[in-house]
Scaffold this active site. Structure first.
Site, PDB file in Angstrom:
ATOM      1  N   SER A 101      12.272 -12.822 -30.698  1.00 26.63           N
ATOM      2  CA  SER A 101      11.408 -13.177 -31.820  1.00 26.63           C
ATOM      3  C   SER A 101      11.652 -14.611 -32.285  1.00 26.63           C
ATOM      4  O   SER A 101      11.425 -15.559 -31.545  1.00 26.63           O
ATOM      5  CB  SER A 101      11.587 -12.158 -32.948  1.00 26.63           C
ATOM      6  OG  SER A 101      10.692 -12.385 -33.996  1.00 26.63           O
ATOM      7  N   ASP A 236       5.288 -16.936 -35.043  1.00 25.19           N
ATOM      8  CA  ASP A 236       6.669 -17.007 -34.599  1.00 25.19           C
ATOM      9  C   ASP A 236       6.716 -16.907 -33.078  1.00 25.19           C
ATOM     10  O   ASP A 236       5.680 -16.890 -32.406  1.00 25.19           O
ATOM     11  CB  ASP A 236       7.520 -15.939 -35.285  1.00 25.19           C
ATOM     12  CG  ASP A 236       7.154 -14.527 -34.859  1.00 25.19           C
ATOM     13  OD1 ASP A 236       6.015 -14.316 -34.410  1.00 25.19           O
ATOM     14  OD2 ASP A 236       8.004 -13.626 -34.986  1.00 25.19           O
TER      15      ASP A 236
END
Length: 455
Positions: A101, A236
């Site tokens: 992530s 992200d």
């Protein structure tokens, strides 16, 4: 070496611990879990833009195939929500996603997505952890194929939102992650003029972790101003979250974004909202103004997704920038939300809508700080806090205590203070919300003092 442990959102570790051997053990555990549960459909294996991710994904696919499970790899690195949608769209047994992530490039991670496309609940990840084992071959070998994850998801986004962004100028920042060529392409297909930033693959993420926080998006704020754009959007690293920049506010607080989009959805639809304990009460005020309810959950989108499904919620989200809506996969989706943000802004600027909400419901300021706390001390500190809840905090009486996730103290002036353990770092999180910056600073100082007295 730390044990393989699925935390808030999968297992993440630095690359000295996140090895091919250990990733293959996770693949074997998932194969055994699915076999024991009677699932025999294929499994998707997605991966993000990190240098090591494709290789780890190929290893997972190899282990699954050795256990007779057909594995589907994407044609390129892809956002996590595309893997989640592939599960639902193709009727798969689940998906494995290689991603860390927003973490720096020296990390990687893996998460499991069950057959409903939502984040895995603890009973699932506990069952997988219990089956960790060396890889083995079992029966006829399954196939490994490359398939298109992008087009089916794009078609779903267009069906669900039917966006019209003609005349809108958007600066899109992929932060060198997997949203590049996906989110920007969808925005263009909806009619927006898209100006791209950091939309090339860079496995070092340009030296900045792919976390779309205010301190990482100064360049996006500048680009929106320089190009006289209507909106800035960043994803992200695996594009399951987003951040938004507006002409008047610059970086738009995720709480205000949640309130604005939920309010816009309620213009033409109905339904409750789901938010975490760390997310603004402004959502509650917006819901009440439309005769709707709000369901509060612990932090973690798995709990948001579970409540959204149970309550048929119109929108769910958390203050960290993860959101989804009814009629879509119950997983946070920064690609879908980017298109929805642009569609809402094309009808009325987000600045204008936020101004109206704050004029109606009062100013809202929220913030958080982290306090170092070893993982093996977190539970003891939280227990000690529970035995010593003060009668007053920062000069206001404590009227109620919410214990869904740590301790949330509801104060007489309408402000609140939350202390909870981080699920990903050796820290305690301290959150506060009030009607002014000064008041929030007082709450956070009180929270740090409260935690410090028990560490």
């Amino acid at each position: 070496m730390d044990a393989i442990s699925f935390g808030t959102d999968g297992w993440r570790a630095r690359l000295d611990a996140f090895t091919d051997e250990r990733v293959r053990m996770v693949g074997q555990a998932v194969a055994d879990y699915l076999a024991d549960a009677g699932h025999d459909a294929p499994v998707a294996v997605g991966y993000d833009a990190r240098a090591t991710s494709e290789g780890f994904a190929e290893s997972l696919a190899d282990v699954l195939a050795a256990n007779g499970v057909d594995a589907l790899l994407p044609e390129r690195d892809c956002p996590t929500p595309l893997a989640a949608w592939a599960v639902v769209d193709r009727g798969l047994a689940g998906a494995l996603m290689i991603t860390a992530s927003h973490n720096p490039p020296e990390y990687n991670g893996v998460k499991f997505i069950p057959s409903n496309g939502s984040p895995a609940l603890p009973e699932v990840t506990d069952a997988i952890e219990a089956r960790l084992a060396e890889p083995r071959a079992d029966g006829p070998r399954g196939s490994v194929d490359r398939v298109d994850f992008v087009t089916p998801h794009a078609e779903q986004v267009r069906r669900r939102i039917d966006p019209d962004c003609e005349g809108l100028t958007v600066v899109y920042d992929a932060m060198h992650g997997s949203g590049r060529g996906v989110t920007d392409a969808l925005l263009e297909s909806a009619g927006a003029t898209v100006i791209r930033r950091r939309c090339d693959r860079d496995t070092s993420f340009g030296g900045t972790p792919p976390e779309p926080s205010a301190d990482h998006l100064a360049g996006l704020v500048d680009a929106v101003e320089r190009h006289d754009a209507d909106l800035g959007i960043a994803n992200d690293g695996d594009a399951d979250r987003l951040a938004v920049v507006t002409p008047d506010r610059g970086f738009l607080d995720e709480n205000l974004f949640f309130a604005a989009v939920y309010d816009a959805l309620l213009d033409t639809d109905a339904g409750p909202a789901v938010r975490t304990v760390s997310t603004t009460f402004l959502i509650d005020r917006v819901a009440a103004a439309h005769g709707e309810e709000v369901i509060e959950t612990p932090v973690g989108f798995k709990w948001v997704a579970e409540a959204m499904t149970a309550e048929d919620a119109l929108m769910g989200g958390e203050e960290s920038g993860g959101f989804s809506i009814r009629g879509h996969v119950p997983e946070k989706d920064g690609v879908l939300m980017a298109v929805l943000a642009a569609d809402v802004a094309a009808a009325e600027s987000l600045d204008r809508r936020v101004d109206r909400l704050l004029d109606t419901h009062g100013d809202v300021v929220a913030d958080k700080v982290s306090v170092d706390c070893p993982d093996d001390r977190k539970a003891a500190v939280i227990d000690a806090l529970g035995d010593a809840i003060p009668e007053r905090v920062a000069g206001e009486a404590v009227e109620d205590v919410v214990t869904l996730d740590g301790f949330k103290l509801l104060l007489a002036d309408g402000s609140w203070l939350l202390v909870r353990p981080s699920g990903t770092e050796p820290k305690l999180r301290v959150y506060g919300e009030a009607g002014s910056r000064e008041r929030v600073d007082e709450l956070l100082a009180a929270g740090r003092e409260l935690v410090g007295s028990h560490r």
